[in-house]
Design an enzyme around this catalytic site. Structure first.
Site, PDB file in Angstrom:
ATOM      1  N   LYS A   1       0.844  -1.208   0.000  1.00 25.53           N
ATOM      2  CA  LYS A   1       0.000   0.000   0.000  1.00 25.53           C
ATOM      3  C   LYS A   1       0.872   1.249   0.000  1.00 25.53           C
ATOM      4  O   LYS A   1       0.633   2.197  -0.751  1.00 25.53           O
ATOM      5  CB  LYS A   1      -0.924   0.000   1.233  1.00 25.53           C
ATOM      6  CG  LYS A   1      -2.039  -1.026   1.135  1.00 25.53           C
ATOM      7  CD  LYS A   1      -2.803  -1.219   2.452  1.00 25.53           C
ATOM      8  CE  LYS A   1      -3.796  -2.362   2.297  1.00 25.53           C
ATOM      9  NZ  LYS A   1      -4.523  -2.703   3.517  1.00 25.53           N
TER      10      LYS A   1
ATOM     11  N   GLN B   1      -4.397  -1.019   9.777  1.00 22.86           N
ATOM     12  CA  GLN B   1      -4.310  -2.353   9.166  1.00 22.86           C
ATOM     13  C   GLN B   1      -4.920  -3.409  10.083  1.00 22.86           C
ATOM     14  O   GLN B   1      -4.600  -3.475  11.267  1.00 22.86           O
ATOM     15  CB  GLN B   1      -2.840  -2.688   8.864  1.00 22.86           C
ATOM     16  CG  GLN B   1      -2.643  -4.023   8.166  1.00 22.86           C
ATOM     17  CD  GLN B   1      -3.257  -4.079   6.760  1.00 22.86           C
ATOM     18  OE1 GLN B   1      -3.243  -3.081   6.030  1.00 22.86           O
ATOM     19  NE2 GLN B   1      -3.816  -5.211   6.382  1.00 22.86           N
TER      20      GLN B   1
ATOM     21  N   ASP C   1     -10.718   3.391   4.389  1.00 17.89           N
ATOM     22  CA  ASP C   1     -11.108   1.980   4.311  1.00 17.89           C
ATOM     23  C   ASP C   1     -12.629   1.829   4.324  1.00 17.89           C
ATOM     24  O   ASP C   1     -13.148   0.733   4.110  1.00 17.89           O
ATOM     25  CB  ASP C   1     -10.511   1.206   5.498  1.00 17.89           C
ATOM     26  CG  ASP C   1      -9.487   0.168   5.061  1.00 17.89           C
ATOM     27  OD1 ASP C   1      -9.359  -0.053   3.838  1.00 17.89           O
ATOM     28  OD2 ASP C   1      -8.831  -0.413   5.934  1.00 17.89           O
TER      29      ASP C   1
END
Ligand code: NAD
Length: 283
Positions: free
Chosen positions: A54, A98, A121
């Site tokens: 990422k 994460q 997200d």
């Protein structure tokens, strides 16, 4: 093989190129590029690889990389304070925590600590509520990637019967919401569905997100259907998905491979969300 194989690597590359242009335009206007903050807690090897990818692709797209790696035994208040600081940082447009988190940390509480404006997200309660209501907001990355793959391949969503296998917060449920917003007729199948093959084989669009290797075979697929395989499983012979590719590609009209299908789209959607967040924050 009858199915058209949808090349997620190529679709993702094109998406990242568009994001890079938008990031440059933002920088020209505001003097700094959008920033993506990643928070990695602990030393899960798969998470380390995901975060590294990422960050690398964010940098390639011209975003500012802000990274925090915390130890697995970090106090919850420390993570909460970091999120508060990133929420307040004008150089940070997107915050990614994460997952999975190490045991003992309150996943829902920490996710909801992220400002919805920076929730790239799309997992906060506010973002998921906005999705359910069909109002604008940041959408979860993997489901957004699924839709982009279908659109790019020219699969008609409106009026189609879409069956999503899996109802998780991260993938299945939001994928079903996005398909519904695009006027598909949506069925969600899950671990208690009594006859999965009977349900799945009525789908024009079949999204496999059960997290069970090779769950979906020929019997689950209507001839000509578009089959999107979200599953990722490491095996001794490499990565495989939830779909038995060789078998299903003889029946389906379109199919996404693993690797090289949905996986690359997830990061592409994350980068696009980061620029969208930056644009919205400065509007
Ligand atoms: P999860 O375990 O949270 O959810 C799985 C869902 O599948 C559950 O809702 C469950 O009810 C359903 N399910 C389980 N067994 C089933 C069965 N036999 N029949 C029908 N439904 C069943 O998993 P998740 O986080 O949603 O991830 C699903 C898969 O997608 C995993 O393989 C994961 O690694 C992968 N994934 C891929 C990406 C990507 O970028 N490609 C991103 C996220 C997750």
């Amino acid at each position: 093989m009858t199915a058209v194989v949808i090349d997620g690597r190529e679709v993702a590359r094109a998406s990242r190129a568009r994001t890079a242009q938008r990031a440059q335009a933002f920088k020209d206007q505001h003097g700094h590029a959008p920033g993506l903050a990643t928070i990695l807690i602990g030393n899960d090897p798969a998470s380390e690889v995901y975060v590294r990818n990422k960050r690398r692709l964010a940098t390639e797209a011209g975003l500012v990389d802000v990274h925090h790696h915390l130890s697995a035994d970090v106090a919850e208040e420390t993570v909460a304070q970091l999120i508060d600081d990133l929420n307040a940082d004008v150089n940070v447009s997107g915050i990614l925590l994460q997952l999975p988190l190490p045991k003992g940390l309150d996943r829902a509480g920490l996710i909801d600590r992220i400002s919805p404006a920076k929730d790239v997200d799309g997992l906060t309660t506010v973002s998921q509520g906005r999705l359910a209501r069909g109002v604008s907001g940041l959408r979860p990355c993997t489901p957004a990637g699924v839709i982009e793959l279908l659109d790019t391949a020219g699969v008609a969503i409106e009026g189609a019967h879409a069956v999503v296998v899996g109802r998780s917060e991260l993938v299945g449920h939001p994928a079903a919401e996005l398909l519904l917003r695009r006027s598909a007729t949506v069925t969600i199948a899950h671990s208690r569905t009594s006859d999965l093959a009977a349900v799945a084989s009525t789908a024009d669009i079949l999204v496999a997100a059960a997290g069970i290797p090779a769950l979906i075979g020929r019997d689950h697929v209507k001839p000509g259907a578009a089959v999107v395989d979200v599953g990722i499983h490491r095996t001794d012979s490499g990565l495989i998905g939830d779909v038995r590719f060789d078998e299903v590609s003889d029946v389906a009209g379109w199919i996404t491979p693993v690797p090289g299908g949905v996986g690359p789209m997830t990061i592409a959607a994350l980068l696009s969300n980061t620029v969208t967040a930056a644009e919205s924050l400065t509007r």
